[in-house]
Design a protein around this motif. Structure first.
Motif, PDB file in Angstrom:
ATOM      1  N   ASP A  63      70.789 112.622  47.677  1.00 34.38           N
ATOM      2  CA  ASP A  63      70.830 111.178  47.525  1.00 34.38           C
ATOM      3  C   ASP A  63      71.015 110.806  46.057  1.00 34.38           C
ATOM      4  OD1 ASP A  63      70.342 111.055  50.225  1.00 34.38           O
ATOM      5  OD2 ASP A  63      68.191 110.638  50.003  1.00 34.38           O
ATOM      6  N   VAL A  64      71.460 109.580  45.833  1.00 32.69           N
ATOM      7  CA  VAL A  64      71.545 109.035  44.478  1.00 32.69           C
ATOM      8  C   VAL A  64      70.457 107.986  44.318  1.00 32.69           C
ATOM      9  CG1 VAL A  64      72.923 107.632  42.887  1.00 32.69           C
ATOM     10  CG2 VAL A  64      73.995 109.513  44.134  1.00 32.69           C
ATOM     11  N   THR A  65      69.754 108.046  43.195  1.00 27.75           N
ATOM     12  CA  THR A  65      68.660 107.118  42.918  1.00 27.75           C
ATOM     13  C   THR A  65      69.051 106.171  41.789  1.00 27.75           C
ATOM     14  OG1 THR A  65      66.995 108.746  43.598  1.00 27.75           O
ATOM     15  CG2 THR A  65      66.239 106.915  42.236  1.00 27.75           C
ATOM     16  N   LEU A  66      68.839 104.887  42.015  1.00 28.85           N
ATOM     17  CA  LEU A  66      68.967 103.898  40.948  1.00 28.85           C
ATOM     18  C   LEU A  66      67.570 103.591  40.437  1.00 28.85           C
ATOM     19  CD1 LEU A  66      70.629 101.812  39.299  1.00 28.85           C
ATOM     20  CD2 LEU A  66      70.142 100.173  41.131  1.00 28.85           C
ATOM     21  N   THR A  67      67.357 103.820  39.142  1.00 30.50           N
ATOM     22  CA  THR A  67      66.045 103.597  38.539  1.00 30.50           C
ATOM     23  C   THR A  67      66.087 102.359  37.651  1.00 30.50           C
ATOM     24  OG1 THR A  67      65.523 105.963  38.544  1.00 30.50           O
ATOM     25  CG2 THR A  67      64.231 104.562  37.073  1.00 30.50           C
ATOM     26  N   ALA A  68      65.164 101.448  37.903  1.00 29.77           N
ATOM     27  CA  ALA A  68      64.973 100.276  37.053  1.00 29.77           C
ATOM     28  C   ALA A  68      63.832 100.566  36.092  1.00 29.77           C
ATOM     29  CB  ALA A  68      64.658  99.047  37.905  1.00 29.77           C
ATOM     30  N   THR A  69      64.077 100.401  34.802  1.00 28.80           N
ATOM     31  CA  THR A  69      63.085 100.744  33.779  1.00 28.80           C
ATOM     32  C   THR A  69      62.761  99.536  32.918  1.00 28.80           C
ATOM     33  OG1 THR A  69      63.911 103.023  33.689  1.00 28.80           O
ATOM     34  CG2 THR A  69      62.543 102.290  31.858  1.00 28.80           C
ATOM     35  N   LEU A  70      61.470  99.255  32.744  1.00 30.63           N
ATOM     36  CA  LEU A  70      61.031  98.129  31.927  1.00 30.63           C
ATOM     37  C   LEU A  70      61.068  98.491  30.447  1.00 30.63           C
ATOM     38  CD1 LEU A  70      57.887  96.839  33.881  1.00 30.63           C
ATOM     39  CD2 LEU A  70      60.268  96.111  34.117  1.00 30.63           C
ATOM     40  N   SER A  71      61.321  97.473  29.622  1.00 31.33           N
ATOM     41  CA  SER A  71      61.300  97.684  28.172  1.00 31.33           C
ATOM     42  C   SER A  71      59.890  97.920  27.654  1.00 31.33           C
ATOM     43  CB  SER A  71      61.917  96.470  27.465  1.00 31.33           C
ATOM     44  OG  SER A  71      61.206  95.276  27.815  1.00 31.33           O
ATOM     45  N   VAL A  72      58.907  97.387  28.368  1.00 29.69           N
ATOM     46  CA  VAL A  72      57.501  97.557  28.008  1.00 29.69           C
ATOM     47  C   VAL A  72      56.692  97.405  29.289  1.00 29.69           C
ATOM     48  CG1 VAL A  72      57.186  95.096  27.491  1.00 29.69           C
ATOM     49  CG2 VAL A  72      55.670  96.780  26.418  1.00 29.69           C
TER      50      VAL A  72
END
Length: 208
Positions: A63-72
């Motif tokens: 599978d392909v994962t899309l990761t959302a990452t916060l700046s802080v």
């Protein structure tokens, strides 16, 4: 009291002050409880997005994962709603985990998964697209409005012919070899060739 400046967006916090009835060198009947509120003034975090791979094959076991990452890190839960579009067909050619992407308070990442496992056809196809378009983010912001994942065909075309525009040429001339396939494909096609004869490659001729 002096509040300490933080960079994390969070809910307003309270300090509850309860006077003690035991006072050193004095007597007191003051027992009123007072609540003081620290109002948060930090900006909401920004979100960046990254795929684990820029493309996915049909019927892939990975599978392909899309990761959302916060700046802080944030003290508030984050929600990132999305809709799905593109030239690929949802459920027929791929599946995607439910909207929204959620990031729990105190965490910095959330994910969504795109899968093609068990989904296959026999068509030779060009690159198809899976587009995730983001709605209004809750407790966060982002400059990214959408992301695109490429879906690649796992069915191969047929090499129909190899043609030469000439079968002899002078030392200062060139010839072109053209390979023709039955259908356009989403992947680059490589046709290995070998050389033999009385000439020497790199001395008598070369290739581009």
């Amino acid at each position: 009291f002096k509040s300490i400046n933080e960079v994390s967006d969070e809910e307003d916090e309270t300090i509850i002050i309860t006077p003690s009835s035991t006072v050193t060198n004095a007597t007191s009947s003051e027992t009123d409880v007072q609540t003081i509120t620290i109002t948060d003034d930090d900006d909401v975090p920004s979100v960046s997005f990254a795929f684990s791979s820029p493309s996915i094959d049909e019927d892939s076991s990975t599978d392909v994962t899309l990761t959302a990452t916060l700046s802080v890190v944030s003290g508030k839960p984050i929600e990132i709603p999305f809709t799905v579009s593109g030239t690929a067909t949802l459920t027929g050619e791929y599946t995607v985990s439910d909207s929204p992407i959620s990031i729990e308070a105190g965490s910095t990442t959330g994910t969504v998964t795109i899968s093609t496992n068990g989904l296959d056809d026999s068509d030779v196809e060009l690159i198809e697209t899976i587009i995730l378009t983001f709605g209004t983010l809750v407790n966060a912001t982002s400059e990214t409005t959408d992301v695109t994942l490429n879906l690649l065909s796992d069915d191969n075309p047929t090499l129909d012919s190899i043609e030469y525009d000439n079968t002899s040429f002078a030392e200062h001339q060139t010839i072109k070899i053209t390979g023709t396939i039955s259908e356009a494909h989403s992947k680059d096609i490589t046709i290995p060739i070998s050389f033999s004869g009385t000439t020497t490659y790199g001395v008598d001729f070369s290739t581009d």
